[in-house]
Scaffold this motif. Structure first.
Motif, PDB file in Angstrom:
ATOM      1  N   SER A   1       5.736  11.184  -0.863  1.00  0.00           N
ATOM      2  CA  SER A   1       6.640  10.313  -1.130  1.00  0.00           C
ATOM      3  C   SER A   1       6.263   8.687  -0.652  1.00  0.00           C
ATOM      4  CB  SER A   1       7.987  10.265  -0.253  1.00  0.00           C
ATOM      5  OG  SER A   1       8.511  11.687  -0.583  1.00  0.00           O
ATOM      6  N   VAL A   2       6.559   7.647  -1.637  1.00  0.00           N
ATOM      7  CA  VAL A   2       6.398   6.393  -1.214  1.00  0.00           C
ATOM      8  C   VAL A   2       7.153   6.052  -0.051  1.00  0.00           C
ATOM      9  CG1 VAL A   2       5.621   5.567  -3.421  1.00  0.00           C
ATOM     10  CG2 VAL A   2       8.045   5.411  -2.706  1.00  0.00           C
ATOM     11  N   ARG A   3       6.906   4.971   0.860  1.00  0.00           N
ATOM     12  CA  ARG A   3       7.499   4.762   2.070  1.00  0.00           C
ATOM     13  C   ARG A   3       8.041   3.176   1.753  1.00  0.00           C
ATOM     14  NH1 ARG A   3       3.346   7.042   5.477  1.00  0.00           N
ATOM     15  NH2 ARG A   3       3.724   9.401   5.274  1.00  0.00           N
ATOM     16  N   THR A   4       9.544   3.278   2.417  1.00  0.00           N
ATOM     17  CA  THR A   4      10.034   1.635   2.459  1.00  0.00           C
ATOM     18  C   THR A   4       9.413   0.743   3.313  1.00  0.00           C
ATOM     19  OG1 THR A   4      11.488   2.444   4.074  1.00  0.00           O
ATOM     20  CG2 THR A   4      12.302   2.921   2.001  1.00  0.00           C
ATOM     21  N   ARG A   5       9.817  -0.449   2.955  1.00  0.00           N
ATOM     22  CA  ARG A   5       9.258  -1.484   3.897  1.00  0.00           C
ATOM     23  C   ARG A   5       9.766  -1.302   5.373  1.00  0.00           C
ATOM     24  NH1 ARG A   5       7.446  -6.602   3.618  1.00  0.00           N
ATOM     25  NH2 ARG A   5       7.810  -8.028   5.418  1.00  0.00           N
ATOM     26  N   GLU A   6      10.966  -0.646   5.587  1.00  0.00           N
ATOM     27  CA  GLU A   6      11.516  -0.201   6.998  1.00  0.00           C
ATOM     28  C   GLU A   6      10.510   0.964   7.658  1.00  0.00           C
ATOM     29  OE1 GLU A   6      13.338  -0.632   4.163  1.00  0.00           O
ATOM     30  OE2 GLU A   6      14.091  -2.858   4.866  1.00  0.00           O
TER      31      GLU A   6
ATOM     32  N   LEU B   1       0.962  -1.255  -0.030  1.00  0.00           N
ATOM     33  CA  LEU B   1       0.094  -0.162  -0.059  1.00  0.00           C
ATOM     34  C   LEU B   1       1.020   1.178  -0.034  1.00  0.00           C
ATOM     35  CD1 LEU B   1      -3.314   0.839   0.289  1.00  0.00           C
ATOM     36  CD2 LEU B   1      -2.645   0.978   2.784  1.00  0.00           C
ATOM     37  N   ASN B   2       1.883   1.465   0.818  1.00  0.00           N
ATOM     38  CA  ASN B   2       2.774   2.663   0.960  1.00  0.00           C
ATOM     39  C   ASN B   2       3.612   2.662  -0.068  1.00  0.00           C
ATOM     40  OD1 ASN B   2       1.182   3.180   3.512  1.00  0.00           O
ATOM     41  ND2 ASN B   2       2.883   2.219   4.749  1.00  0.00           N
ATOM     42  N   ALA B   3       3.818   1.556  -0.804  1.00  0.00           N
ATOM     43  CA  ALA B   3       4.929   1.721  -2.044  1.00  0.00           C
ATOM     44  C   ALA B   3       4.162   2.200  -3.342  1.00  0.00           C
ATOM     45  CB  ALA B   3       5.605   0.319  -2.269  1.00  0.00           C
ATOM     46  N   ASP B   4       2.943   2.224  -3.286  1.00  0.00           N
ATOM     47  CA  ASP B   4       2.338   2.720  -4.590  1.00  0.00           C
ATOM     48  C   ASP B   4       1.953   4.303  -4.588  1.00  0.00           C
ATOM     49  OD1 ASP B   4      -0.017   3.575  -6.407  1.00  0.00           O
ATOM     50  OD2 ASP B   4      -1.183   1.543  -5.956  1.00  0.00           O
ATOM     51  N   PRO B   5       2.754   4.780  -5.579  1.00  0.00           N
ATOM     52  CA  PRO B   5       3.044   6.216  -5.795  1.00  0.00           C
ATOM     53  C   PRO B   5       1.446   6.901  -6.053  1.00  0.00           C
ATOM     54  CG  PRO B   5       4.362   5.206  -7.451  1.00  0.00           C
ATOM     55  CD  PRO B   5       3.534   4.034  -6.687  1.00  0.00           C
ATOM     56  N   GLU B   6       0.486   6.350  -6.310  1.00  0.00           N
ATOM     57  CA  GLU B   6      -0.797   6.939  -6.604  1.00  0.00           C
ATOM     58  C   GLU B   6      -1.569   6.718  -5.123  1.00  0.00           C
ATOM     59  OE1 GLU B   6      -3.620   8.792  -8.745  1.00  0.00           O
ATOM     60  OE2 GLU B   6      -1.391   8.481  -8.951  1.00  0.00           O
ATOM     61  N   VAL B   7      -1.400   5.713  -4.428  1.00  0.00           N
ATOM     62  CA  VAL B   7      -1.937   5.942  -3.113  1.00  0.00           C
ATOM     63  C   VAL B   7      -1.220   6.870  -2.152  1.00  0.00           C
ATOM     64  CG1 VAL B   7      -2.009   4.600  -0.888  1.00  0.00           C
ATOM     65  CG2 VAL B   7      -2.474   3.371  -3.085  1.00  0.00           C
ATOM     66  N   MET B   8      -0.024   7.079  -2.309  1.00  0.00           N
ATOM     67  CA  MET B   8       0.632   8.082  -1.261  1.00  0.00           C
ATOM     68  C   MET B   8       0.657   9.484  -1.832  1.00  0.00           C
ATOM     69  SD  MET B   8       1.513   5.905   1.006  1.00  0.00           S
ATOM     70  CE  MET B   8       2.598   7.000   1.917  1.00  0.00           C
ATOM     71  N   ARG B   9       0.220   9.701  -3.003  1.00  0.00           N
ATOM     72  CA  ARG B   9       0.158  10.902  -3.701  1.00  0.00           C
ATOM     73  C   ARG B   9      -0.161  12.170  -3.033  1.00  0.00           C
ATOM     74  NH1 ARG B   9      -3.958  12.165  -8.935  1.00  0.00           N
ATOM     75  NH2 ARG B   9      -3.210  14.573  -8.908  1.00  0.00           N
TER      76      ARG B   9
ATOM     77  N   THR C   1       7.556   1.473   6.838  1.00  0.00           N
ATOM     78  CA  THR C   1       6.297   0.934   7.026  1.00  0.00           C
ATOM     79  C   THR C   1       6.427   0.031   8.257  1.00  0.00           C
ATOM     80  OG1 THR C   1       5.570   0.900   4.658  1.00  0.00           O
ATOM     81  CG2 THR C   1       4.093  -0.817   5.866  1.00  0.00           C
ATOM     82  N   ALA C   2       7.286  -0.685   8.750  1.00  0.00           N
ATOM     83  CA  ALA C   2       7.430  -1.386   9.710  1.00  0.00           C
ATOM     84  C   ALA C   2       7.305  -0.435  10.897  1.00  0.00           C
ATOM     85  CB  ALA C   2       8.685  -2.513   9.656  1.00  0.00           C
ATOM     86  N   ALA C   3       8.100   0.516  10.776  1.00  0.00           N
ATOM     87  CA  ALA C   3       8.258   1.603  12.144  1.00  0.00           C
ATOM     88  C   ALA C   3       6.551   2.108  12.132  1.00  0.00           C
ATOM     89  CB  ALA C   3       9.172   2.676  11.779  1.00  0.00           C
ATOM     90  N   GLY C   4       6.038   2.555  11.310  1.00  0.00           N
ATOM     91  CA  GLY C   4       4.858   2.973  11.254  1.00  0.00           C
ATOM     92  C   GLY C   4       3.829   1.961  12.114  1.00  0.00           C
TER      93      GLY C   4
END
Length: 177
Positions: A39-44, A25-33, A46-49
């Motif tokens: 900016s998109v978010r990395t897996r790391e 979800l967080n790696a999708d540029p359209e979702v994060m627009r 996202t894990a912190a979030g």
């Protein structure tokens, strides 16, 4: 942590097992627009979030829910409440927010899920007022806010990155709980 059910959705506590779905979800540029600086978010990140979202339940007694489609069990996104520290001018406040996978856009799921969370926030948690904040160009989220009965209070900019945002709010009394 409670579970909430609507006609089409199950809202449940977030688990560590949700990391893969959240990372997609967080790696999708359209979702994060319209999120933060866009900016998109990395897996790391996202894990912190995810860890922060889970900790909020312990600290405040409310927080984010994973949203699943009841019929399929598919992870659709999340919705819930948090404190909007990124916008100090509205504090003290509790914000309702949501983020859904693009495959679930345009079906009314965000409104359905957010309506359940607002009811929980006012009834079970006992909040008196809830805000929602969206990027000034995010018409879809703004439409959800209006459908929830929220009223626009102001336009401002986020201090950290200067994004223009709109702040909506609703009280317990206006929501009818």
């Amino acid at each position: 942590m409670p579970e909430l059910f609507t006609a089409r959705l199950r809202l449940r506590p977030l688990h560590d097992d949700d990391l893969d779905a959240l990372a997609r979800l967080n790696a999708d540029p359209e979702v994060m627009r319209y999120i933060g600086d866009g900016s998109v978010r990395t897996r790391e990140e996202t894990a912190a979030g995810l860890a922060r979202m889970r900790a909020e339940w312990e600290e405040r007694g409310h927080g984010m829910f994973a949203v699943e489609v009841r019929e399929s069990g598919e992870f659709a996104g999340w919705t819930g409440t948090t404190v909007p520290h990124f916008l100090p001018e509205v504090l003290p406040a509790v914000e309702i927010g949501w983020r859904f996978d693009r495959g679930h856009w345009g079906r009314g799921l965000a409104t359905e899920a957010a309506r359940a969370v607002l009811g929980h926030a006012f009834d079970a948690v006992g909040l008196e007022r809830v805000v929602s904040i969206c990027h000034a160009h995010n018409g879809a989220s703004e439409a959800v806010m209006r459908k929830l009965g929220m009223r626009r209070e102001r336009e401002t900019v986020v201090p950290g990155h200067g994004a223009p945002v709109r702040v909506y709010a609703i009280t317990r009394e206006a929501y009818g709980v």
